[in-house]
Write an enzyme that holds these catalytic residues in place. Structure first.
Site, short mmCIF file in Angstrom:
data_model
loop_
_atom_site.label_atom_id
_atom_site.label_comp_id
_atom_site.label_asym_id
_atom_site.label_seq_id
_atom_site.Cartn_x
_atom_site.Cartn_y
_atom_site.Cartn_z
CG ASN A 106 -1.75 1.21 1.38
OD1 ASN A 106 -1.79 2.04 0.47
ND2 ASN A 106 -2.41 1.35 2.52
CE LYS B 125 -0.17 3.22 4.80
NZ LYS B 125 -0.02 3.34 6.25
CG HIS C 136 -5.74 1.91 5.38
ND1 HIS C 136 -5.27 2.86 6.26
CD2 HIS C 136 -4.71 1.03 5.19
CE1 HIS C 136 -4.02 2.57 6.58
NE2 HIS C 136 -3.66 1.47 5.96
CD GLU D 69 -2.87 5.48 6.78
OE1 GLU D 69 -2.91 5.51 5.55
OE2 GLU D 69 -1.92 4.98 7.41
CD GLU E 148 -3.08 -2.36 7.45
OE1 GLU E 148 -1.98 -2.58 6.98
OE2 GLU E 148 -3.73 -1.32 7.22
N GLY F 149 2.87 2.46 10.78
CA GLY F 149 3.80 3.58 10.62
C GLY F 149 4.57 3.93 11.88
CB SER G 123 5.66 -1.60 11.96
OG SER G 123 5.25 -0.26 12.21
P1 13P Z 1 3.27 0.52 7.62
O1 13P Z 1 3.78 -0.75 7.02
O2 13P Z 1 3.99 1.75 7.11
O3 13P Z 1 3.22 0.44 9.11
O4 13P Z 1 1.75 0.71 7.12
C1 13P Z 1 0.88 -0.35 7.24
C2 13P Z 1 -0.35 -0.01 6.50
O5 13P Z 1 -1.11 0.85 6.90
C3 13P Z 1 -0.60 -0.73 5.25
O6 13P Z 1 -1.90 -0.52 4.81
#
Ligand code: 13P
Length: 256
Positions: free
Chosen positions: A13, A15, A99, A101, A171, A177, A217
């Site tokens: 992803n 983003k 997601h 976010e 997640e 992150g 992560s």
């Molecule tokens: P990270 O791998 O940067 O922690 O992000 C995970 C994520 O949100 C994937 O959708």
């Protein structure tokens, strides 16, 4: 179905990262190494504007294309939105919905996530449905209730044939992150809880077949240990998917 019969799926992803030229470069860099891996499905999820170029960059390879979001209508007066019909037309196979976010920053709730999921599937897309608890919820012992509620909220009433076009990504919000991944035991346990919810909704056979990824992560350093867990069927990777060598290493850790 025994865990070893579920083919792991590792999705990157990206983003809101990569310009068009960076996206083409990244896709081109992972294409050949990923094409040599057996027993793992790899998916690239670039920003909308780079989907067509990434599709072309990986054309003829087994690397799949995914989007990060979609609207629930096929077309219409929804300024700034992208429809599942458009994604299907671009040869997207996957779309991420729900997601954290999007839930936290754009106000998406389970009902909206469920509508997007059904619309995407109706256009032939497979959905990666994200669920996950925040830190406060984990620390107060609500993890299973939160992720189970998100799964039920989006999936209740899904018709039997639609489960084949679904992947769930667990997640935990506190792991995204932050550099602080869930332990493999935590991830395995919560994914097991999600699978029991799926069994309740759709029966043991479908639950045993459904792939459930871990995300948050994930790095080349922790991937192998996560993937060794019986419930974990691959990963949804954020930051590490932006580095070709790291994404390839994570996919390799899931390969046979
Ligand atoms: P990270 O791998 O940067 O922690 O992000 C995970 C994520 O949100 C994937 O959708």
């Amino acid at each position: 179905m025994p865990a070893q019969e579920r083919r792991p799926i590792v999705a990157g992803n990206w983003k809101m990262n990569t310009t068009l030229s960076e996206a083409i470069q990244l896709a081109s860099d992972v294409r050949e190494p990923l094409a040599t891996l057996a027993g793992v499905e790899s998916v690239l999820c670039p920003p909308f504007i780079s989907l067509a170029a990434v599709r072309d960059a990986v054309a003829g390879s087994p690397v799949a294309l995914g989007a990060q979001n979609c609207h629930f209508e096929a077309k219409g007066a929804f300024t700034g939105e992208v429809s599942p019909a458009m994604l299907a037309d671009l040869s997207c196979q996957y779309v991420i919905v729900g997601h954290s976010e999007r839930r936290a920053l754009f106000g998406e709730d389970d009902a909206l996530v469920g509508r997007k999921l059904r619309a995407a599937q109706a256009h032939g897309l497979s959905v990666i449905l994200c669920v996950g608890e925040n830190l406060e919820q984990r620390e107060s012992g609500q993890t299973d209730a939160v992720v189970g509620g998100q799964a039920r909220g989006a999936l209740e009433g899904l018709e039997a044939s639609a489960w084949d076009r679904l992947v769930i990504a667990y997640e935990p919000v506190w792991a995204i992150g932050t550099g602080r991944a869930a332990t493999s035991a935590q991830a395995n346990e919560t994914i097991g809880a999600i699978r029991r919810v799926v069994a309740d909704l759709a029966g043991e056979e479908i639950a045993g077949r459904l792939r459930i990824q871990y995300g948050g992560s994930v790095t080349p350093a922790n991937a192998a240990e996560l993937f060794a867990q019986p419930e974990i069927d691959g990963a949804l990777v954020g930051g590490a998917s932006l580095k070709a060598v790291d994404f390839v290493a994570i996919c390799r850790a899931a390969a046979t």
